[in-house]
Design an enzyme around this catalytic site. Structure first.
Site, PDB file in Angstrom:
ATOM      1  N   TYR A  73       0.855  -1.197   0.000  1.00 42.35           N
ATOM      2  CA  TYR A  73       0.000   0.000   0.000  1.00 42.35           C
ATOM      3  C   TYR A  73       0.886   1.240   0.000  1.00 42.35           C
ATOM      4  O   TYR A  73       1.882   1.289   0.718  1.00 42.35           O
ATOM      5  CB  TYR A  73      -0.900   0.024   1.239  1.00 42.35           C
ATOM      6  CG  TYR A  73      -2.345  -0.160   0.851  1.00 42.35           C
ATOM      7  CD1 TYR A  73      -2.972   0.794   0.043  1.00 42.35           C
ATOM      8  CD2 TYR A  73      -3.067  -1.268   1.244  1.00 42.35           C
ATOM      9  CE1 TYR A  73      -4.290   0.627  -0.352  1.00 42.35           C
ATOM     10  CE2 TYR A  73      -4.381  -1.440   0.855  1.00 42.35           C
ATOM     11  CZ  TYR A  73      -4.983  -0.484   0.051  1.00 42.35           C
ATOM     12  OH  TYR A  73      -6.271  -0.653  -0.345  1.00 42.35           O
TER      13      TYR A  73
ATOM     14  N   GLU B 152      -0.552   4.862  -0.458  1.00 40.60           N
ATOM     15  CA  GLU B 152      -1.333   6.082  -0.721  1.00 40.60           C
ATOM     16  C   GLU B 152      -0.444   7.307  -0.557  1.00 40.60           C
ATOM     17  O   GLU B 152       0.355   7.382   0.381  1.00 40.60           O
ATOM     18  CB  GLU B 152      -2.536   6.160   0.228  1.00 40.60           C
ATOM     19  CG  GLU B 152      -3.651   5.244  -0.213  1.00 40.60           C
ATOM     20  CD  GLU B 152      -4.855   5.259   0.722  1.00 40.60           C
ATOM     21  OE1 GLU B 152      -4.921   6.134   1.596  1.00 40.60           O
ATOM     22  OE2 GLU B 152      -5.706   4.376   0.565  1.00 40.60           O
TER      23      GLU B 152
ATOM     24  N   ASP C  69      -6.378  13.036 -25.351  1.00 39.34           N
ATOM     25  CA  ASP C  69      -6.379  11.652 -24.892  1.00 39.34           C
ATOM     26  C   ASP C  69      -5.647  10.852 -25.968  1.00 39.34           C
ATOM     27  O   ASP C  69      -6.213  10.533 -27.012  1.00 39.34           O
ATOM     28  CB  ASP C  69      -7.837  11.187 -24.735  1.00 39.34           C
ATOM     29  CG  ASP C  69      -7.955   9.741 -24.294  1.00 39.34           C
ATOM     30  OD1 ASP C  69      -6.955   9.005 -24.393  1.00 39.34           O
ATOM     31  OD2 ASP C  69      -9.054   9.341 -23.876  1.00 39.34           O
TER      32      ASP C  69
ATOM     33  N   THR D 193      -3.626   5.602 -22.001  1.00 41.93           N
ATOM     34  CA  THR D 193      -3.476   4.288 -21.392  1.00 41.93           C
ATOM     35  C   THR D 193      -2.043   3.864 -21.675  1.00 41.93           C
ATOM     36  O   THR D 193      -1.333   4.507 -22.455  1.00 41.93           O
ATOM     37  CB  THR D 193      -4.446   3.259 -22.010  1.00 41.93           C
ATOM     38  OG1 THR D 193      -4.298   3.305 -23.429  1.00 41.93           O
ATOM     39  CG2 THR D 193      -5.881   3.553 -21.636  1.00 41.93           C
TER      40      THR D 193
ATOM     41  N   LYS E 106      -1.944   0.010 -25.073  1.00 42.69           N
ATOM     42  CA  LYS E 106      -2.353  -0.162 -26.484  1.00 42.69           C
ATOM     43  C   LYS E 106      -1.099  -0.174 -27.358  1.00 42.69           C
ATOM     44  O   LYS E 106      -0.314  -1.103 -27.253  1.00 42.69           O
ATOM     45  CB  LYS E 106      -3.353   0.936 -26.862  1.00 42.69           C
ATOM     46  CG  LYS E 106      -4.658   0.848 -26.040  1.00 42.69           C
ATOM     47  CD  LYS E 106      -5.684   1.854 -26.489  1.00 42.69           C
ATOM     48  CE  LYS E 106      -7.008   1.672 -25.756  1.00 42.69           C
ATOM     49  NZ  LYS E 106      -7.136   2.548 -24.571  1.00 42.69           N
TER      50      LYS E 106
ATOM     51  N   ARG F 267      -1.792  -2.873 -18.514  1.00 34.12           N
ATOM     52  CA  ARG F 267      -3.052  -2.123 -18.555  1.00 34.12           C
ATOM     53  C   ARG F 267      -2.995  -1.058 -17.478  1.00 34.12           C
ATOM     54  O   ARG F 267      -2.763  -1.364 -16.311  1.00 34.12           O
ATOM     55  CB  ARG F 267      -4.238  -3.041 -18.267  1.00 34.12           C
ATOM     56  CG  ARG F 267      -4.389  -4.174 -19.229  1.00 34.12           C
ATOM     57  CD  ARG F 267      -5.749  -4.787 -19.103  1.00 34.12           C
ATOM     58  NE  ARG F 267      -6.680  -4.006 -19.877  1.00 34.12           N
ATOM     59  CZ  ARG F 267      -6.862  -4.162 -21.196  1.00 34.12           C
ATOM     60  NH1 ARG F 267      -6.176  -5.070 -21.853  1.00 34.12           N
ATOM     61  NH2 ARG F 267      -7.712  -3.421 -21.840  1.00 34.12           N
TER      62      ARG F 267
END
Ligand code: DSN
Length: 403
Positions: free
Chosen positions: A45, A47, A191, A217, A220, A226
């Site tokens: 974790y 954060e 984008d 992203t 691709k 991903r």
């Protein structure tokens, strides 16, 4: 060993190995990327941001996140990078929340003209919570009419113009869009999810140098894990970082960030440029071959990894084409074409991309076979099983490293 898991995994391996993926948004991540994503960073974790975490034990995840940020900055020439968005949709969500209130007008291309779901579609958070007004592609050329966009922006007076699309096969003139944004005092948001690999290889007009904010992203054409990514000018850095965390997300997926770091390194190699050149030449050749068979190529050509094909000349729908091709081991998705008269579930088109087949090293010889097989199936002139065995043979000749 989890036998049920292993069984399903093996079936998926077989499916991937024996089929030809022409889905424009899919690719094969390298073994190094997959090893990083499957690494023990998944246990942590973290954060917050490097040096400012809300958990102990973050000294090494800090290093991995900094490595990913530095590599993305270098690769794209970005001033500021946030590597934490879990996906492209979440990257867009964070950018909108950082930049707009619900009244601000954002201009974008609608879904049925090639924009993305998160570019203001009414069924998506973007269209529900934000004030999107759409520009369209030109009815004749099926391409962006930059003069029309300019005139419309002068009338609408948007806070931002969003470009970068999901089903648009031509090069986008980001310099022109920048001019329009400057002239209308609008933010330039891009984008680049589909074309980020081409941009990294400098084979497409660059948006990062012009845009205020760029989302992407990483899986691709960029061929990473991903995930999502935000690049911006420094003046937006604080707002964007705050919007990603704590605004939209909790703990970042450190294993995915590790895999992004690996992918950015791979994308800065000469081999990657060679690969992207193959992606482009394969797409051009496939478009040419399909056009010779009376399939209408939307916009008449492609400048990217993507071809949008109107299958209505054959008296069939996009849905029919997707299903039939899928049964023969050729995986595509149905897609609306601009000004489509058919509903989105049926569509008149299919979207084809060459990123995945090029990762398997397929070149003109394979493109010849693929185009023949597509036409054999769509014209229903050959038995499905015969075509399928040809596709399996081709796929096996170009194995993917899935171990
Ligand atoms: N970007 C979409 C696609 O192109 O397939 C997925 O969200």
């Amino acid at each position: 060993m989890d036998i049920n898991f292993q069984e399903i995994l093996n079936k998926e391996k077989l499916r991937q190995n024996n089929s030809i993926v022409l889905i424009a948004s899919e690719n094969y991540a390298s073994k190094s990327v997959r090893e990083a994503q499957g690494s023990i960073f998944t246990n942590k974790y973290a954060e917050g941001y490097p040096g400012e975490r809300y958990y102990g034990g973050c000294e090494y995840v800090d290093q991995i996140e900094e490595l990913a940020i530095d590599r993305a900055k270098e690769l794209f020439g970005a001033e500021h990078v946030n590597v934490q968005p879990h996906s492209g949709a979440q990257a867009n969500m964070a950018v909108y929340s950082a930049t707009f209130d619900s009244q601000d007008i954002i201009m974008s291309l609608p879904l049925d003209h090639g924009g993305h779901l998160t570019h203001g579609s009414k069924v998506n958070f973007s269209g529900k919570f934000y004030n999107f007004k759409h520009y369209n592609v030109d009815r004749e050329s099926e391409q962006i009419d930059y003069d029309a966009l300019h005139s419309q922006a002068k009338i609408i007076n948007p806070k931002a113009i969003l470009s970068g699309f999901t089903a648009y096969p031509r090069e986008i003139d980001f310099e022109k869009i920048n001019f329009i944004c400057k002239d209308t005092d609008s933010l330039m948001i891009v984008d680049m999810a589909h074309i980020s690999g081409l941009i990294a290889a400098k084979l497409h007009s660059d948006c990062v140098k012009y845009a205020d904010i760029v989302t992407s992203t990483t899986h691709k054409t960029l061929r990473g894990p991903r995930g999502g990514l935000i690049l911006s000018k420094n003046k937006f850095s604080k707002k964007i970082d705050k919007s990603v965390f704590p605004g939209m997300q909790g703990g970042p997926m450190m294993h995915t960030i590790a895999a992004k770091a690996v992918a950015f390194q791979e994308a800065s190699s000469q081999n990657f440029i060679k690969y992207q050149k193959l992606v482009l030449s394969n797409a051009k050749l496939l478009a040419e071959k399909l056009a010779r068979e009376d399939l209408r190529i939307v916009t008449g050509d492609t400048d990217t990894h993507m071809i949008l094909v109107d299958v209505s000349n054959y008296g069939i729908t996009g849905k029919f084409a997707e299903d039939k091709l899928n049964n023969a081991g050729i995986i595509v998705n149905r897609n609306t074409i601009p000004y489509d008269t058919k509903p989105p579930r049926v569509c008149s088109g299919i979207r084809i991309g060459t990123a995945a087949i090029s990762s398997r090293g397929m070149d003109s010889e394979a493109i010849n076979i693929i185009s023949e097989c597509i036409v054999d199936i769509l014209k229903q002139r050959k038995d499905q099983e015969i075509v399928k065995s040809r596709i399996v043979k081709l796929a096996q000749k170009h194995p993917i490293n899935l171990d």
